[in-house]
Design an enzyme around this catalytic site. Structure first.
Site, short mmCIF file in Angstrom:
data_model
loop_
_atom_site.label_atom_id
_atom_site.label_comp_id
_atom_site.label_asym_id
_atom_site.label_seq_id
_atom_site.Cartn_x
_atom_site.Cartn_y
_atom_site.Cartn_z
N GLU A 167 -2.83 -8.17 0.98
CA GLU A 167 -2.55 -7.58 -0.34
C GLU A 167 -2.05 -8.57 -1.39
OE1 GLU A 167 0.05 -4.26 0.44
OE2 GLU A 167 -1.43 -3.30 1.73
N ASN B 114 -6.86 -9.40 4.04
CA ASN B 114 -6.87 -7.93 4.12
C ASN B 114 -6.30 -7.33 2.83
OD1 ASN B 114 -7.17 -5.54 5.88
ND2 ASN B 114 -4.94 -5.37 5.78
N HIS C 50 -8.02 3.11 2.38
CA HIS C 50 -7.19 4.33 2.29
C HIS C 50 -7.77 5.18 1.17
CE1 HIS C 50 -4.13 2.75 4.97
NE2 HIS C 50 -4.07 1.64 4.26
N GLU D 62 -7.85 -0.11 7.98
CA GLU D 62 -6.75 0.88 7.93
C GLU D 62 -7.27 2.23 7.47
OE1 GLU D 62 -3.40 -0.60 5.67
OE2 GLU D 62 -3.63 -2.62 6.47
N ASP E 68 -8.16 5.76 6.47
CA ASP E 68 -7.75 7.17 6.49
C ASP E 68 -8.31 7.83 5.23
OD1 ASP E 68 -5.87 6.11 4.65
OD2 ASP E 68 -4.17 6.38 6.02
O1 G2I Z 1 1.11 1.77 3.27
C1 G2I Z 1 0.03 1.90 4.16
C2 G2I Z 1 -0.44 0.56 4.66
C3 G2I Z 1 -1.03 -0.25 3.51
N1 G2I Z 1 -1.58 -1.51 4.00
C4 G2I Z 1 -0.69 -2.32 4.78
C5 G2I Z 1 -0.05 -1.52 5.90
O2 G2I Z 1 0.87 -2.33 6.59
C6 G2I Z 1 0.62 -0.27 5.38
O3 G2I Z 1 1.21 0.39 6.49
C7 G2I Z 1 2.38 1.10 6.21
C8 G2I Z 1 2.85 1.79 7.47
O4 G2I Z 1 1.88 2.72 7.86
C9 G2I Z 1 4.17 2.51 7.18
O5 G2I Z 1 4.69 3.00 8.41
O6 G2I Z 1 3.35 0.21 5.75
C10 G2I Z 1 4.53 0.88 5.34
C11 G2I Z 1 5.49 -0.10 4.70
O7 G2I Z 1 4.88 -0.83 3.72
C12 G2I Z 1 5.16 1.57 6.55
O8 G2I Z 1 6.27 2.31 6.13
C13 G2I Z 1 7.48 1.92 6.67
C14 G2I Z 1 8.58 2.55 5.86
O9 G2I Z 1 8.51 2.05 4.53
C15 G2I Z 1 9.89 2.18 6.42
O10 G2I Z 1 10.90 2.82 5.72
C16 G2I Z 1 9.93 2.53 7.90
O11 G2I Z 1 11.12 2.06 8.49
O12 G2I Z 1 7.55 2.34 8.00
C17 G2I Z 1 8.74 1.91 8.62
C18 G2I Z 1 8.68 2.26 10.11
O13 G2I Z 1 8.47 3.64 10.28
#
Ligand code: G2I
Length: 457
Positions: free
Chosen positions: A161, A203, A240, A269, A271
């Site tokens: 990103e 990515n 996404h 990724e 969805d």
């Molecule tokens: O935002 C969707 C994805 C976009 N591209 C990069 C990916 O790495 C990203 O994944 C998401 C995860 O699916 C989330 O699970 O990235 C988020 C953070 O940027 C993740 O969220 C985080 C929460 O912000 C935190 O508060 C939490 O502690 O997930 C953490 C674990 O549950």
């Protein structure tokens, strides 16, 4: 003449495999017996089907049951990010990431690493850094994490990103970007040095629509990297999708155009928010777009059940909260099963793999070419394989009778047409015995008849 074992060994063996056809869309016959899981269905055309996994859910038997049954590639959803793996500077922490890696490996699944360098989810100590201290910390992080997982990762999202949304087509402002525009290529070079066997990907999201400035910006970066020999192997399209960001009509064009630069493309990724038949048909379109692009090597969905999703309220995944298969699941499975095994249904390009082998013996090497040819242009990827002893340098000669090289990567060439001698660059001259390295070039006209031959130097 009596053929001694030595002269037999020197007779070139040339095998040519045409892996995609020109012309009208191929309507491939369904596989003899349709596969019943996503991973097995994808494998029929040499692709994978993966999912993001959260370490915290590995104790949930429904979740693990679906994971083990359906998917053959795994991405850690958060556990390999910078904040998770280096929570304090110089102190690395791999517990949760290892839980995911070990679960995947004991089940025979491969792993995509996500992500080595990113402006987001940085540990606190890094967020407040700048300049050369930050640059060095980032490079050390890339080196340490990629080294720790060396040999276990199919592909790394080296940089995630880094481009801005909107109409600029330029880089996103971030502390990493402010260390200098070359931070991305520096990260890729560090990753290559640490794990030469992993594919290295850039990515991003909102890069699915070919007409978007952000897509064009990333494309120009990859084109530039390829022309200067920066080691990049793949581009990840997060994909996404929802009502505000629907599957674009030119999605397949985007994937194909990036692939034509000489990189693999992966849907990393996926969805798609929605439900029922409209969601199912969007999933069908995305899956078929990948199947239609020879270098689209696989699809990963960003979670298993809707309730596992980062945006659960949009019910964007293939299984409902109880682990039941949704209509979207069936449409993806059917699309994967419709792929012609061993070929791809691209309409405009021909991929030819020619292997020239003459048992190089100690000190020698062989070269083979994978040619992606379309009307008016081509990308050639050349694989250099060491014989029974290691190489400390190599030279490959190619013949280009009806084409002109317009750019190359990971080798330097003596010219742009006719007989061209290619030499290794500084980071890929050393090839261990029996191992391979790749370089490539793109050109206008025809790439037919390249007939590469390799000598050690
Ligand atoms: O935002 C969707 C994805 C976009 N591209 C990069 C990916 O790495 C990203 O994944 C998401 C995860 O699916 C989330 O699970 O990235 C988020 C953070 O940027 C993740 O969220 C985080 C929460 O912000 C935190 O508060 C939490 O502690 O997930 C953490 C674990 O549950």
């Amino acid at each position: 003449m009596r053929l001694t074992s030595k002269s037999v060994a020197l007779i070139p063996i040339i095998a040519t495999v045409v892996t995609a056809a020109i012309g009208a869309t191929l309507i491939a016959p369904p596989a003899a017996s349709a596969a019943t899981t996503l991973g097995a269905a994808a494998q029929q055309s040499g692709r994978y089907f993966g999912t993001a996994v959260a370490a915290g859910r590995l104790g949930d038997s429904t979740y693990v049951g679906i994971l083990n049954r359906e998917f053959d590639m795994v991405t850690a959803e958060n556990e390999m990010k910078m904040d998770a793996t280096e929570p304090q500077q110089g102190r690395f922490s791999y517990g949760n990431a290892d839980r995911i890696v070990n679960q995947a490996r004991t089940q025979g699944k491969r792993i995509r690493g996500h992500a080595l360098a990113w402006h987001s989810q940085q540990p606190g100590w890094m967020q407040s850094m700048s300049g050369s201290a930050l640059r060095n910390a980032m490079l050390n992080h890339v080196t340490q994490v990629a080294t720790y997982y060396r040999g276990k990762i199919y592909a790394w999202d080296v940089v995630n990103e880094a481009f801005a949304d909107g109409s600029s087509g330029g880089r996103r402002d971030s502390n990493l970007q402010r260390t200098g525009n070359d931070w991305i290529e520096a990260a890729f070079r560090a990753a290559r040095a640490a794990d030469p066997g992993a594919k290295l990907c850039y990515n991003d999201y909102n890069t699915d629509d070919w007409s978007h400035a952000k897509t064009q910006g990333v494309y120009r970066m990859v084109q530039d990297f390829k022309s200067r020999g920066v080691p990049i192997d793949c581009v990840g399209f997060q994909s996404h999708f929802n009502a505000q960001s629907p599957v674009p009509s030119n999605y397949q064009t985007t994937l194909q155009n990036f692939a034509n630069l000489g990189v693999d493309v992966q849907i990393t990724e996926l969805d798609i928010e929605g439900s029922g038949s409209s969601q199912a048909s969007n999933y069908d379109r995305v899956t078929r777009a990948c199947l239609a692009v020879a270098r689209c090597t696989g699809i990963t969905v960003w979670g298993i059940r809707d309730t596992d999703s980062w945006r659960a309220s949009g019910t964007p995944l293939l299984f409902d909260g109880n682990g039941n298969k949704k209509a979207a699941y069936t449409s993806v499975l059917n699309a994967l099963n419709s792929a012609d095994p061993g070929t791809t249904t691209t309409t405009t390009t021909t991929t030819t793999t020619t292997t020239t082998s003459n048992d190089p013996g100690p000190g020698g090497c062989t070269a083979s070419v994978s040619l992606n040819q379309w009307n008016g242009g081509f990308v050639a990827t050349i694989k250099v394989t060491a014989g029974s002893s290691a190489l400390s340098g190599w030279r490959v000669t190619t013949t280009l009778s009806n084409g002109t090289v317009t750019g190359s990567w990971s080798a330097s060439g003596s010219g742009t047409s006719g007989t061209i001698n290619w030499s290794n660059v500084d980071y890929n001259g050393n090839v261990p015995a029996g191992q391979s390295t790749e370089f490539g070039f793109q050109g206008s006209g025809s790439g037919a008849g390249l007939n590469p031959s390799c000598t050690a130097s």
